[in-house]
Scaffold this motif. Structure first.
Motif, short mmCIF file in Angstrom:
data_model
loop_
_atom_site.label_atom_id
_atom_site.label_comp_id
_atom_site.label_asym_id
_atom_site.label_seq_id
_atom_site.Cartn_x
_atom_site.Cartn_y
_atom_site.Cartn_z
N GLN A 143 29.71 114.25 54.98
CA GLN A 143 29.02 114.21 53.69
C GLN A 143 29.17 112.81 53.08
O GLN A 143 30.26 112.24 53.12
N ALA A 200 17.75 106.33 55.23
CA ALA A 200 17.12 107.47 54.55
C ALA A 200 17.08 107.24 53.05
O ALA A 200 16.08 107.54 52.38
N HIS A 201 18.17 106.72 52.50
CA HIS A 201 18.23 106.37 51.08
C HIS A 201 17.11 105.39 50.73
O HIS A 201 16.40 105.56 49.75
N ALA A 204 25.60 116.25 57.17
CA ALA A 204 25.25 116.28 58.58
C ALA A 204 26.30 117.04 59.38
O ALA A 204 27.47 116.62 59.43
N GLN A 239 14.32 108.91 62.04
CA GLN A 239 14.09 109.37 60.67
C GLN A 239 12.77 110.15 60.61
O GLN A 239 11.75 109.69 61.13
N SER A 289 17.43 113.29 59.98
CA SER A 289 17.69 112.24 60.97
C SER A 289 18.58 112.75 62.10
O SER A 289 19.82 112.75 61.97
N ALA A 324 21.44 114.80 60.33
CA ALA A 324 21.64 114.44 58.93
C ALA A 324 20.44 114.82 58.08
O ALA A 324 19.29 114.66 58.49
N ALA A 356 22.63 107.23 56.54
CA ALA A 356 22.38 107.50 55.13
C ALA A 356 21.59 106.38 54.46
O ALA A 356 20.68 106.64 53.68
N THR A 403 19.07 114.05 54.16
CA THR A 403 19.27 113.21 52.98
C THR A 403 18.25 113.57 51.92
O THR A 403 17.06 113.64 52.19
N THR A 451 21.46 109.24 46.40
CA THR A 451 21.09 110.28 47.36
C THR A 451 22.35 110.93 47.91
O THR A 451 23.46 110.37 47.83
N TYR A 452 22.16 112.11 48.47
CA TYR A 452 23.26 112.86 49.09
C TYR A 452 22.88 113.17 50.52
O TYR A 452 21.76 113.62 50.80
N THR A 453 23.79 112.91 51.45
CA THR A 453 23.56 113.17 52.87
C THR A 453 24.61 114.14 53.39
O THR A 453 25.81 113.96 53.14
#
Length: 395
Positions: free
Chosen positions: A286, A43-44, A266, A190, A207, A248, A40, A250, A262-264
């Protein structure tokens, strides 16, 4: 029956002292922290970088433009929108290396000390659309309910307990050490995508990830005979060793000059289920990642997550609600310090720790005493200091 009762109880008391280094713990917040750091968080960072570039591009531009706005980047009424730059992942090679010490909260056993640990992360990418990252993490915990309280002692085949054992003092001068040191390897790729919704450009990172994990309990290995809480059968399993694969996604939902979130989500699966594991359909990890950039060098972060942890003694995944928060401080361009507090508790299991001991046959031997293990509640604070690229500082 009194002879059986006395014999089993005495054997169990002696065996607990023998098995003390191997008595296990299960679902924990460490995996949530590792996935937050390795999946996360990068990606964030990538999405945050893209949106920061967009904000800077608008600030530099001096002429009106009809280019699309980025989510969360609303301009004042009457102020023209400016061109958005092309979102991209960081290019080139980056690394992070840090060491940490940790202290447990709510520790009820005799050993309040946790071992030191290290983290190491390397990443690289060249085209701004794909980037590969590998991270090794050591995370320390001391769970509650594994070396405190009194649990019933059963003899296999009998429905009623034959005795009880005090986990805090199972034998004279014998103490259980349930200190856990998790060792987690996470490899992820990623992939940056741009989605246009309602005239807004939203960067999204997908990801694919592989997780390989092992660990020690009480400074020893993780092989242990356990009693399944659903079948009542005994199995020899690895307590801290498993592999997972997950995919995942994101995406951002808040971006201002100070706040970013951000929200992930997976889906994840076990690669090699243990004999105790009864299902292996997709479970959804999550994580919500919120940070406040107080100054250019100081960041406050908050990460609530729901993680399905599925270890060797689990018949079904433990749905762990974990909260991780702290402060990250850049000491220089290539060094940082960090304080991280983490706490987690399964929401689908009522009891924590060891809830029973079962002697498989009389006389009890080193390979015939099996604990029944339920949920885990562990909380700790970590102090980290490290070097490397701030772009991959573990949060």
């Amino acid at each position: 029956m009194s002879i059986v009762r006395r014999s089993a109880a005495l054997c169990a008391v002696a065996l607990i002292a023998t098995l003390a280094p191997a008595l296990p713990a299960r679902a924990d917040v460490s995996l949530a922290q590792a996935l937050g750091t390795q999946v996360a968080e990068p990606a964030h960072r990538a999405i945050q970088r893209a949106m920061d570039e967009a904000r800077e591009a608008r600030a530099r531009a001096s002429t009106p433009s009809d280019a699309t706005a980025v989510i969360g980047q609303t301009q004042p009424v009457g102020k023209p929108q400016n061109p958005i730059s092309d979102p991209s992942l960081p290019r080139g090679f980056q690394y992070t290396l840090d060491g940490s010490i940790a202290y447990p909260f709510g520790q009820t056993g005799y050993n309040a000390r946790l071992p030191g640990a290290i983290d190491a992360v390397v990443s690289g990418g060249g085209n701004g659309r794909v980037r590969v990252q590998a991270g090794y993490f050591e995370l320390q915990e001391y769970p509650i309910g594994f070396d405190s309280g009194t649990v019933p002692l059963y003899l296999q085949g009998l429905g009623s307990p034959i005795s009880a054992v005090n986990l805090a003092n199972p034998a004279p001068n014998a103490k259980l050490d349930t200190t856990i040191k998790n060792k987690i390897l996470v490899v992820t790729e990623q992939n940056l995508f741009k989605v246009t919704l309602g005239g807004r450009v939203i960067p999204i990172v997908i990801s694919p990830t592989y997780v390989s994990r092992n660990g020690t309990v009480g400074g020893q290995g993780d092989v242990q005979l356990v009693e399944s809480p659903t079948t009542g059968k005994a199995y020899t399993v690895n307590l801290r060793t498993f592999q997972q694969k997950l995919l995942a996604v994101t995406l951002p939902f808040l971006s201002t000059s100070k706040f970013f979130a951000t929200y992930t989500i997976a889906p994840e699966w076990l690669v090699h289920p243990s004999p105790v594991n009864e299902t292996n359909h997709p479970q959804f990890f999550q994580l919500l990642y919120i940070e406040y950039r107080a100054t250019p060098s100081t960041t406050v972060f908050f990460q609530p997550s729901k993680i399905p942890n599925y270890t060797g003694p689990d018949p079904y995944p433990q749905h762990l609600f974990a909260v991780i928060y702290g402060v990250s401080q850049k000491l220089s361009k290539m060094s940082f310090a960090q304080i991280v507090v983490s706490d987690g508790q399964p929401t689908n299991i009522a009891q924590n720790g060891i809830t029973a001991l079962t002697c498989q046959a009389l006389p009890c031997g080193a390979n015939s005493l099996a604990p029944t293990i339920r949920g885990l509640h562990a909380a700790q604070i970590q102090f980290k200091i490290g070097i490397g690229s701030p772009a991959v500082i573990p949060l």
